[in-house]
Design a protein around this motif. Sequence first.
Motif, PDB file in Angstrom:
ATOM      1  N   PHE A   1      -8.368  15.157  -7.074  1.00 29.38           N
ATOM      2  CA  PHE A   1      -7.764  13.907  -7.554  1.00 29.38           C
ATOM      3  C   PHE A   1      -6.991  14.182  -8.844  1.00 29.38           C
ATOM      4  O   PHE A   1      -5.869  13.689  -9.053  1.00 29.38           O
ATOM      5  CB  PHE A   1      -8.860  12.868  -7.797  1.00 29.38           C
ATOM      6  CG  PHE A   1      -8.409  11.431  -7.657  1.00 29.38           C
ATOM      7  CD1 PHE A   1      -7.099  11.050  -7.941  1.00 29.38           C
ATOM      8  CD2 PHE A   1      -9.297  10.446  -7.243  1.00 29.38           C
ATOM      9  CE1 PHE A   1      -6.692   9.728  -7.825  1.00 29.38           C
ATOM     10  CE2 PHE A   1      -8.903   9.129  -7.116  1.00 29.38           C
ATOM     11  CZ  PHE A   1      -7.609   8.765  -7.412  1.00 29.38           C
TER      12      PHE A   1
ATOM     13  N   ALA B   1      -6.616   6.447  -4.583  1.00 28.00           N
ATOM     14  CA  ALA B   1      -7.920   6.986  -4.208  1.00 28.00           C
ATOM     15  C   ALA B   1      -8.012   6.957  -2.685  1.00 28.00           C
ATOM     16  O   ALA B   1      -7.356   6.129  -2.034  1.00 28.00           O
ATOM     17  CB  ALA B   1      -9.019   6.148  -4.830  1.00 28.00           C
TER      18      ALA B   1
ATOM     19  N   GLY C   1     -13.793   6.894  -3.773  1.00 33.45           N
ATOM     20  CA  GLY C   1     -12.633   6.600  -4.606  1.00 33.45           C
ATOM     21  C   GLY C   1     -12.966   5.957  -5.945  1.00 33.45           C
ATOM     22  O   GLY C   1     -12.604   6.499  -7.009  1.00 33.45           O
TER      23      GLY C   1
ATOM     24  N   VAL D   1     -12.168   7.557  -9.683  1.00 29.53           N
ATOM     25  CA  VAL D   1     -11.231   6.945 -10.642  1.00 29.53           C
ATOM     26  C   VAL D   1     -11.948   6.737 -11.977  1.00 29.53           C
ATOM     27  O   VAL D   1     -11.405   7.034 -13.052  1.00 29.53           O
ATOM     28  CB  VAL D   1     -10.682   5.605 -10.094  1.00 29.53           C
ATOM     29  CG1 VAL D   1      -9.861   4.880 -11.157  1.00 29.53           C
ATOM     30  CG2 VAL D   1      -9.828   5.844  -8.844  1.00 29.53           C
TER      31      VAL D   1
END
Length: 339
Positions: free
Chosen positions: A319, A123, A19, A23
Amino acid sequence: MKEERPILGIPLGDAAGIGPELVAKLAAKGVLSEHSCPVIIGDERLLIKGIEIAGVSFEYKRITHPEDIVSGEGILLLDTESLDTEGLRLSEVSASNGKEEADNLVRTMDWCKEGYLEGFCFAPLNKAAMKLGGYEYESEHELFADKLGVAHLPHGEMNVLEDLWTSRVTSHIPLSEVSRNITVERVMDAITLANDTLRRGGFTNPRIVIAAINPHGGDSGTCGREEIDVLEPAVRLAAENGIRVDGPFPSDTVFLKAFKGDYDAVVTMYHDQGQIAMKLKGFQKGITVAAGQPYAITTPAHGTAYDIAGKGIADTGAFEAAFRLCARMALSDRENKRK
Ligand SMILES: NC(=O)C1=CN([C@@H]2O[C@H](COP(=O)(O)OP(=O)(O)OC[C@H]3O[C@@H](n4cnc5c(N)ncnc54)[C@H](O)[C@@H]3O)[C@@H](O)[C@H]2O)C=CC1
Ligand SMILES: NCC(=O)COP(=O)(O)O
């Protein structure tokens, strides 16, 4: 002039997974700012670690209180200062990370309720860690419903790949418990959830199809009776309620029709029935939506990927797709509130 982009939270998810590095990559690529006024939520040490793993750089402003969220200020980091240093170890399921990631989701929901955020795209979190950390929910979707006050309404996980959506009658339960959880009421909930969510997303009269659970749809009851006893009555009931729904159709071919464009949503009976089809077709673009919640909530369809965490090789496609959809949903919710 009012800022057109929605203010979205981006919780960093499980500290031991991919995650934080994802990001960081999305922030550096400009994806977060292009679609939102982004507020990354989590411990600054974790974000810095994600930046190092991803090998990227970008500017952000650190804040510690949601009152300091000002839209249009570039990328904000709402530093929760919440990480146990043990949490900086990668690729391990841990109770402390599980508690931290779930605590941050709860904080994020509170900030939505208080009006600081219009939705969030989180995430990946690790469900085993979450449970070890004291959050005894089947998955985060039940946590969301509980904290956001919609547990009594149809809610749950939907998955999206481009124009095709899926909902589920059962989700994160053992396969051995699936059949006894296929009831008319639960099938109706999954149909209603799909219908309501797609309408909220702009479909005027969504075309929904039900996947059978047994081989060849039960072969006239000779190979399982759920289709006759449960699915067909649920389809009739949904049609009586004005919902456009077909099936049940054998699940080894229903996705061929759906991907061809015959349907907007497939209602599946259990987790992998839908996810195998969706992930095979487009793993790098798959989105999970927390449907039936009062705010736009999405996440990539992939998980924490402990086998590649820390290597900087995780793909950002899913994502990115999840983030774009979250922004679209938040704007559509804003528009609906204005009406
Ligand atoms: N968005 C979320 O919060 C999600 C969380 N999970 C959680 O993640 C944990 C692990 O689940 P798994 O079933 O192992 O699925 P997973 O998606 O984490 O990993 C499955 C395989 O896909 C690969 N993979 C995943 N994401 C990738 C990416 N971005 N780029 C390249 N390869 C990628 C992994 O390396 C692994 O080989 C579980 O605790 C599950 O509950 C699972 C799915 C979604
Ligand atoms: N957190 C989203 C999520 O869990 C989606 O993944 P899956 O377990 O339903 O595959």
